[in-house]
Scaffold this motif. Structure first.
Motif, mmCIF file in Angstrom:
data_model
loop_
_atom_site.group_PDB
_atom_site.id
_atom_site.type_symbol
_atom_site.label_atom_id
_atom_site.label_comp_id
_atom_site.label_asym_id
_atom_site.label_seq_id
_atom_site.Cartn_x
_atom_site.Cartn_y
_atom_site.Cartn_z
ATOM 1 N N SER A 70 0.831 -1.207 0.000
ATOM 2 C CA SER A 70 0.000 0.000 0.000
ATOM 3 C C SER A 70 0.867 1.259 0.000
ATOM 4 N N TYR A 71 1.938 1.240 0.759
ATOM 5 C CA TYR A 71 2.844 2.395 0.832
ATOM 6 C C TYR A 71 3.485 2.667 -0.529
ATOM 7 N N VAL A 213 -3.690 -0.253 5.888
ATOM 8 C CA VAL A 213 -3.769 0.929 5.015
ATOM 9 C C VAL A 213 -3.530 2.198 5.830
ATOM 10 N N ALA A 214 -4.072 2.251 7.040
ATOM 11 C CA ALA A 214 -3.857 3.424 7.886
ATOM 12 C C ALA A 214 -2.368 3.607 8.190
ATOM 13 N N CYS A 215 -1.664 2.514 8.442
ATOM 14 C CA CYS A 215 -0.211 2.603 8.670
ATOM 15 C C CYS A 215 0.494 3.166 7.436
ATOM 16 N N ALA A 216 0.106 2.688 6.263
ATOM 17 C CA ALA A 216 0.712 3.165 5.020
ATOM 18 C C ALA A 216 0.408 4.649 4.801
ATOM 19 N N LEU A 217 -0.807 5.074 5.117
ATOM 20 C CA LEU A 217 -1.175 6.486 4.968
ATOM 21 C C LEU A 217 -0.338 7.371 5.888
ATOM 22 N N LEU A 218 -0.121 6.929 7.124
ATOM 23 C CA LEU A 218 0.704 7.711 8.045
ATOM 24 C C LEU A 218 2.143 7.791 7.552
#
Length: 355
Positions: A70-71, A213-218
């Protein structure tokens, strides 16, 4: 805390990604064993070394690998820098550590026998209920890893808040599941679509779908407050995934899905049984109440025959079509093409499971 099949399938990860991911696991474990905050004895070091390998490894690591994939999509690159790879892999492993913590305790609560083809950790000789403390240690490892590698990053507090929120939601979902399905006598009257959805949403969807996905967004420098719609889509996707998993448990080919379904025998609050309860007349409900949750093959066959009589295969396929179309529409409404790509990658891998 998820069912055996409830694993997000986005992060397939190429061989290079998997190799880097595995290498970083070794580094993170070594740091845990050398943590200066506690004076480990040789015996306790050996215990933790074995315990972490036994519980963190052995799965497909799809949740963790999804962070990296995702990142990359969010950054618009095929190859991350060494530092970016390390940070993405580290967050991926934090999710795998979280999964291990959930499963160690879940297996005790469910009195399970095996996990990932081997005895549950608490059933290993000399372990027993020491596994409760091991689960707590696994959860504390996450905080130590985040502190060691992300303290000072502008999104550090957001990461801590994210893991705390997802853990709370998952544990609360587990509570609902336990008091609905395990408390006292088996009672099918407790089961309905609202209860099923709430259990699935909180017990599985947040940590399996939203968290990676939230980890990748951060990591990509985004503010999660701006991605409420993305969270809702991923949670809905997690619900869709679990409904599909419930369907495959009964109607899937064991050779294709890799397991023999036992939801009927285990008295699970499955999407199929709640659909059956909604559609059944009094005589059909009597069949359900008399046969659901029993390991006798004849009882299981009666429940499956009733599912077919109620045409639940067709009901599922209609649900699947409607859910897929709605998810695609919601995804395509997102302003970011990169976010759309991430979400579609998740969805298409799920959708192909029963094809």
């Amino acid at each position: 805390m998820a069912t055996a099949g409830a694993v997000v399938a986005n992060g397939s990860g190429g061989p290079d990604t998997r190799a880097a991911f595995k290498e970083i696991y070794s580094k993170l474990k070594e740091e845990m064993l050398e943590d200066p905050a506690f004076e480990f004895t040789d015996e306790s070091l050996q215990w933790i070394d074995r315990m972490v390998d036994y519980n963190v490894l052995g799965g497909k690591c799809n949740r963790g690998l999804s962070v990296i994939d995702s990142y990359k999509i969010l950054k618009g690159v095929d190859v991350l820098s060494k530092e970016e790879t390390f940070l993405a892999c580290t967050l991926g492993w934090c999710i795998e550590w979280l999964q291990a913590y959930f499963l160690v305790l879940d297996d005790i609560m469910d009195n399970s026998q095996t996990r990932r083809g081997q005895p549950c950790w608490f059933r290993v000789p000399q372990v027993g209920l020491i596994a409760v403390n091991d689960g707590i240690i696994l959860r504390n490892h996450i905080s130590r890893i985040l502190q060691r590698h992300f303290k000072g990053k502008p999104y550090y507090v957001d990461l801590i808040d994210l893991f705390n929120e997802v853990e709370f939601k998952t544990a609360s979902g587990q509570l609902l599941d336990l008091i609905t399905t395990h408390e006292g006598e088996k009672d099918l009257s407790k089961y309905n679509l609202t209860v099923h959805r709430r259990i699935v949403q909180y017990k599985t969807a947040y940590y399996s779908f939203y968290l990676p996905v939230a980890c990748a967004l951060l990591l990509a420098g985004e503010n999660l407050d701006n991605f409420g719609d993305v969270k809702n889509i991923l949670v809905e996707m997690g619900t869709y995934f679990q409904v599909q998993d419930d369907y495959l448990d009964c109607f899937g080919d064991p050779e294709f899905i890799g397991k023999i379904g036992t939801d009927i025998e285990d008295f699970k609050c499955s999407w199929l049984v709640v659909q059956a309860l909604e559609r059944a007349d009094e005589d059909q409900k009597k069949i359900l109440f008399e046969n659901y949750g029993k390991s006798d093959p004849a009882c299981v066959a009666k429940v499956k025959d009733l599912y077919k009589e109620l045409n639940l295969e067709e009901v599922f396929h209609e649900y699947e079509k409607e859910s897929y179309n709605k998810l695609i529409a919601d995804i395509e409404a997102q302003p970011s093409k990169a976010v759309q790509t991430v979400l579609k990658s998740f969805l298409h891998k799920i959708y192909k499971r029963d094809k």
